[in-house]
Motif scaffolding. Structure first.
Motif, PDB file in Angstrom:
ATOM      1  N   GLU A 146     -13.646  80.279  80.247  1.00 32.57           N
ATOM      2  CA  GLU A 146     -12.954  81.152  79.300  1.00 32.57           C
ATOM      3  C   GLU A 146     -11.448  81.181  79.549  1.00 32.57           C
ATOM      4  O   GLU A 146     -10.652  81.445  78.638  1.00 32.57           O
ATOM      5  CB  GLU A 146     -13.541  82.570  79.405  1.00 32.57           C
ATOM      6  CG  GLU A 146     -13.025  83.545  78.367  1.00 32.57           C
ATOM      7  CD  GLU A 146     -13.415  83.159  76.955  1.00 32.57           C
ATOM      8  OE1 GLU A 146     -12.628  83.422  76.032  1.00 32.57           O
ATOM      9  OE2 GLU A 146     -14.504  82.552  76.789  1.00 32.57           O
ATOM     10  N   SER A 147     -11.023  80.902  80.789  1.00 31.00           N
ATOM     11  CA  SER A 147      -9.621  81.067  81.164  1.00 31.00           C
ATOM     12  C   SER A 147      -8.683  79.999  80.621  1.00 31.00           C
ATOM     13  O   SER A 147      -7.462  80.162  80.663  1.00 31.00           O
ATOM     14  CB  SER A 147      -9.498  81.102  82.693  1.00 31.00           C
ATOM     15  OG  SER A 147     -10.015  79.893  83.239  1.00 31.00           O
ATOM     16  N   GLU A 149      -6.392  77.584  78.212  1.00 34.75           N
ATOM     17  CA  GLU A 149      -5.518  77.931  77.096  1.00 34.75           C
ATOM     18  C   GLU A 149      -5.768  77.026  75.902  1.00 34.75           C
ATOM     19  O   GLU A 149      -5.792  75.796  76.034  1.00 34.75           O
ATOM     20  CB  GLU A 149      -4.061  77.818  77.549  1.00 34.75           C
ATOM     21  CG  GLU A 149      -3.063  78.259  76.495  1.00 34.75           C
ATOM     22  CD  GLU A 149      -1.624  78.161  76.998  1.00 34.75           C
ATOM     23  OE1 GLU A 149      -0.704  78.131  76.166  1.00 34.75           O
ATOM     24  OE2 GLU A 149      -1.442  78.101  78.234  1.00 34.75           O
ATOM     25  N   GLU A 157      -6.848  69.332  81.427  1.00 31.41           N
ATOM     26  CA  GLU A 157      -7.689  70.430  81.913  1.00 31.41           C
ATOM     27  C   GLU A 157      -8.942  69.896  82.599  1.00 31.41           C
ATOM     28  O   GLU A 157      -9.488  70.522  83.513  1.00 31.41           O
ATOM     29  CB  GLU A 157      -8.082  71.350  80.762  1.00 31.41           C
ATOM     30  CG  GLU A 157      -6.939  72.175  80.216  1.00 31.41           C
ATOM     31  CD  GLU A 157      -6.399  73.181  81.233  1.00 31.41           C
ATOM     32  OE1 GLU A 157      -7.195  73.643  82.085  1.00 31.41           O
ATOM     33  OE2 GLU A 157      -5.207  73.490  81.183  1.00 31.41           O
TER      34      GLU A 157
END
Length: 803
Positions: A146-147, A149, A157
């Motif tokens: 969830e963290s 961006e 990522e």
């Protein structure tokens, strides 16, 4: 060994050097880098998206209509077929214009009437190997934490902005089967420092020894066993960066506990294993040899029957792991695991190898134990794993560890003189330069009176003698920098022996005639050993044959050539011509070395001529093979010494077989394979020959060229009546002998055995060519020579002109 360039930067400063440049330097220092893979190559336009809405596609049961925020001004609609896509997820989105592996370009599209502006990607679609994708994402899209961006580069990522070097390691360089081992190597090459992992876990008040005891009954196979206990563990996915590093190393992520043990395996080269402490069923670990017929179910859910050759980890009663190879299913870490027993041990390589081979289990752990792990990293690896378990599994590490330790190992101390190093390498190195090289390798080196004494770290178990040190100096100094010198001293001119030259002529002649070379086994079965043999002796059996089909040495080349034809014919390649030059083995009696003789053999089947356009097809026959043999002896210059005589031989057609003689002595045969044998092998008409190469090449004549005749020749055709048992070859030899120097060519062109011939007789027609290279022949000279021929035929063979 797969080496992540980004991961390697944790241990060595690689600033100013690219992955490709590093690969070149490593290769030049002695470890071959087989390739460098850029993980993001050919991929662009992939961002992180947030699924705002998901609903069923109105016109398709297996499609979903998603509204996705990709960090642009407006969300976009994307049609997705993944079964696990849902509202609220952070996913990888290939935007319109993006490029995926295989040069797959994303365009705007309509799927079942609904617009789709991009693609929600699975890991496989982003270039991950399917076998390296975690099970929960193997059948669908990948979901980010969830963290992350929205709108960020998804590949970054996923930590795919990396390059992977593939090292082709030789068995002696087991030290490079770890990131730290590679770091030491790279630091030595670049002249930089190695930064080792730091940190220590916060230990609880409770002690590991209160929870577990360790007994190593098989101390020789397991001189060191360390067990640590970590409580209150939370099993969950490991961090993305760790999963990325494991994937780059070729290991599939599972969960944080298992991933940490695999991470240490790659980082330290030390295999670890995590047990679910609550499933052990006891408070003790006993390492022993397995009992014969004892069973264990391993992590791959396979039941395996053990023997006393195998080392097992037990709970005191039953096995819970096959030591160094694979854990048992009865103590596997799963989602409900809360207490972990962490194993770090030193197992004997040969014992692990035996178990791995017997059970067909080749794992990353077994590969490292077999080649040798660093005994001084066993404890450090366990402590490093405890730190990571505390950090990423929220574990509580109990104080100390339970151990069984009888390991006694000292660093190797090896000596070599500076003089010998320079003598072997052809250099003039000073002792300071040599010491500097060993210092870069982090070897302790001391020089006294020209003798250098090196204390070798236990991580480099491949260095045991002075020559190993010389190799280290050479590769770190740079093989490119070694001087090139020409040999000094007298030289001898090489060349082929006369026999080798003649054998090459045989090979070239047969290949020019259209035969392909075959190389077959020298071993055959007892049933085939004596088939088609020129000289039959008792076959020579092997003391320990691999199989009955390869149990004795061959006496003939032909049976194996027929197997070649059979193999090809079964694959619709039914027109084939092959030959082999090889040895046969003749027994000289018990306890005597066999006699090895070189033969040449050929086998031809199917069509010899096939011109579909002209409608011409000619199957191979006896005379094709006879022509090949005649061309061969002609090239060797012994055609005037060769004779063909009709004969019979087991396995060959009784009416289409001839013995080949040199100066009246048998040296081989040609003929058609017997129809019954052809039927057994499922072959069409097949013709073979086998000749003793030693007999053929014993007295070869040099190649002689003759000038094209300037003067005309005179031809005489004769039809002779002779007894049916008289062969044409016999008549031809009489003609050649009687014709003298003027007779240059003799050939048979007709045979008649019809009803107009008297019983027991036949008519054979020959064409004779006379000429003199120095002048034009007169009729009188030809008649004189021709008369001698006719008289000799009547006198020696009873053959007269047909009236």
């Amino acid at each position: 060994m797969y080496v992540s360039y980004k991961w390697l930067q944790d241990y060595v400063d690689l600033s100013g050097i690219t992955a490709d440049e590093l690969a070149e330097k490593i290769t030049r220092s002695g470890i071959e880098v087989e390739g460098v893979e850029k993980l993001t190559e050919g991929i662009s336009g992939v961002v992180i998206g947030h699924v705002l809405e998901r609903e069923q596609h109105p016109n398709a049961d297996k499609l979903n209509k998603c509204l996705v925020d990709i960090g642009a001004e407006e969300p976009v609609q994307i049609i997705c077929g993944a079964p696990n896509v849902d509202k609220g997820q952070k996913v990888a989105v290939a935007t319109v214009g993006a490029v995926l592996p295989g040069n797959f370009k994303i365009k705007k599209a309509k799927l079942r009437g609904e617009a789709s502006n991009g693609m929600i990607c699975s890991l496989q679609e982003l270039g991950f190997e399917g076998k390296l994708v975690a099970k929960e994402y193997a059948e669908g899209i990948y979901v980010f934490p969830e963290s992350v961006e929205v709108g960020k580069n998804a590949l970054e990522e996923l930590h795919r902005d990396d390059e992977v070097l593939e090292l082709g390691l030789t068995p002696n360089r087991s030290d490079a089967l770890s990131m730290l081992g590679v770091a030491y190597e790279v630091a030595a090459i670049l002249g930089r420092e190695v930064n080792l992992p730091e940190g220590k876990a916060s230990e609880a008040a409770e002690k590991a020894e209160d929870y577990i005891s360790v007994v190593a009954e098989a101390a020789e196979d397991n001189p060191l066993y360390i067990a640590k206990v970590i409580k209150n563990v939370k099993v969950k996915p490991s961090p993305i960066w760790m999963q990325a590093r494991l994937t780059a190393a070729g290991i599939r992520p599972h969960n944080n506990v298992v991933d940490i043990t695999n991470y240490i395996l790659i980082e330290y080269g030390q295999p670890l294993h995590a047990f679910d402490y609550d499933k052990l069923g006891s408070k003790e670990i006993v390492v022993r040899r397995a009992k014969d017929s004892e069973e264990i179910v391993t992590l791959d859910d396979a039941k395996r029957t053990l023997s006393s050759d195998h080392l097992v980890i037990t709970n005191g009663t039953e096995p819970v792991a096959l030591a160094g190879v694979m854990g048992g299913a009865n103590s596997e870490v799963q989602g409900d695991t809360t207490t972990v027993l962490l194993e770090s041990a030193y197992f004997k390589g040969s014992t692990v190898r035996k178990a791995s081979k017997d059970h067909g289990l080749r794992s990353e752990a077994s590969a490292r134990f077999e080649k040798g792990v660093d005994p001084n990293r066993v404890r450090a690896a366990a402590e490093r794993a405890a730190v990571l378990l505390e950090q990423y599994a929220e574990g509580e590490v109990l104080a100390g560890s339970a151990e069984a330790n009888t390991l006694k190992i000292e660093p190797a101390v090896v000596e070599v003189s500076i003089e010998k190093i320079n003598q072997v390498l052809g250099l003039q190195l000073m002792s300071e330069e040599v010491v500097d090289i060993f210092t870069r390798l982090q070897f302790e080196a001391v020089v006294e009176q020209g003798q250098i004494t090196v204390t070798v770290p236990t991580r480099r178990g491949d260095i045991t003698i002075g020559e190993d040190l010389i190799e280290e100096v050479a590769r770190l100094y740079g093989y490119d920098n070694l001087l090139s010198t020409l040999p000094v001293g007298s030289t001898t001119q090489g060349g082929l022996t006369k026999y080798q030259q003649s054998r090459r002529i045989v090979r070239n002649t047969l290949e020019s005639a259209g035969l392909y070379q075959a190389i077959t086994y020298s071993l055959t079965s007892e049933a085939k050993a004596s088939q088609f043999a020129l000289e039959v002796r008792e076959p020579l059996p092997l003391a320990m044959p691999m199989s009955e089909e390869r149990s004795v040495l061959r006496l003939s080349l032909v049976p194996q050539l027929l197997e070649v034809l059979k193999y090809n014919s079964a694959r619709q390649n039914d027109s084939l011509a092959v030959y082999e030059i090889g040895s046969v083995f003749l027994s000289n009696g018990k306890d005597q070395l066999p006699e090895e003789k070189e033969h040449v053999a050929g086998a031809v089947t199917g069509l010899w001529v096939n011109h579909p356009w002209q409608g011409e097809k000619k199957p191979v026959d006896f005379y094709v093979l006879k022509g090949i043999v005649e061309a061969l002896v002609d090239k060797l210059g012994i055609n005037d010494r060769i004779e063909f005589r009709q004969s019979e031989r087991d396995g060959l057609h009784p009416g289409r077989t001839a013995e080949v003689l040199i100066d009246g002595k048998a040296c081989g045969y040609i003929g058609q394979v017997h129809p019954t044998v052809e039927k057994e092998l499922d072959l069409k008409a097949t013709y073979v020959f086998e000749l003793s190469l030693e007999s053929l090449l014993a007295e070869t004549a040099p190649l002689v060229y003759e000038a094209i005749p300037r003067f005309p020749s005179i031809t005489r055709d004769i039809a002779l009546v002779a007894d049916q048992e008289v062969s044409s070859g016999h008549l031809q030899s009489i003609i050649k002998e009687a014709g003298g120097t003027l007779l240059k060519e003799v050939s048979v062109f007709d045979l008649y055995e019809g009803e107009r011939m008297e019983a027991g007789k036949k008519s054979i027609a020959f064409s004779l060519k006379y000429f003199d290279p120095e002048k034009t022949l007169t009729d009188e000279e030809v008649v004189k020579a021709h008369t001698k021929v006719l008289e000799a035929l009547e006198e020696k063979a009873g053959a007269v002109l047909r009236g």
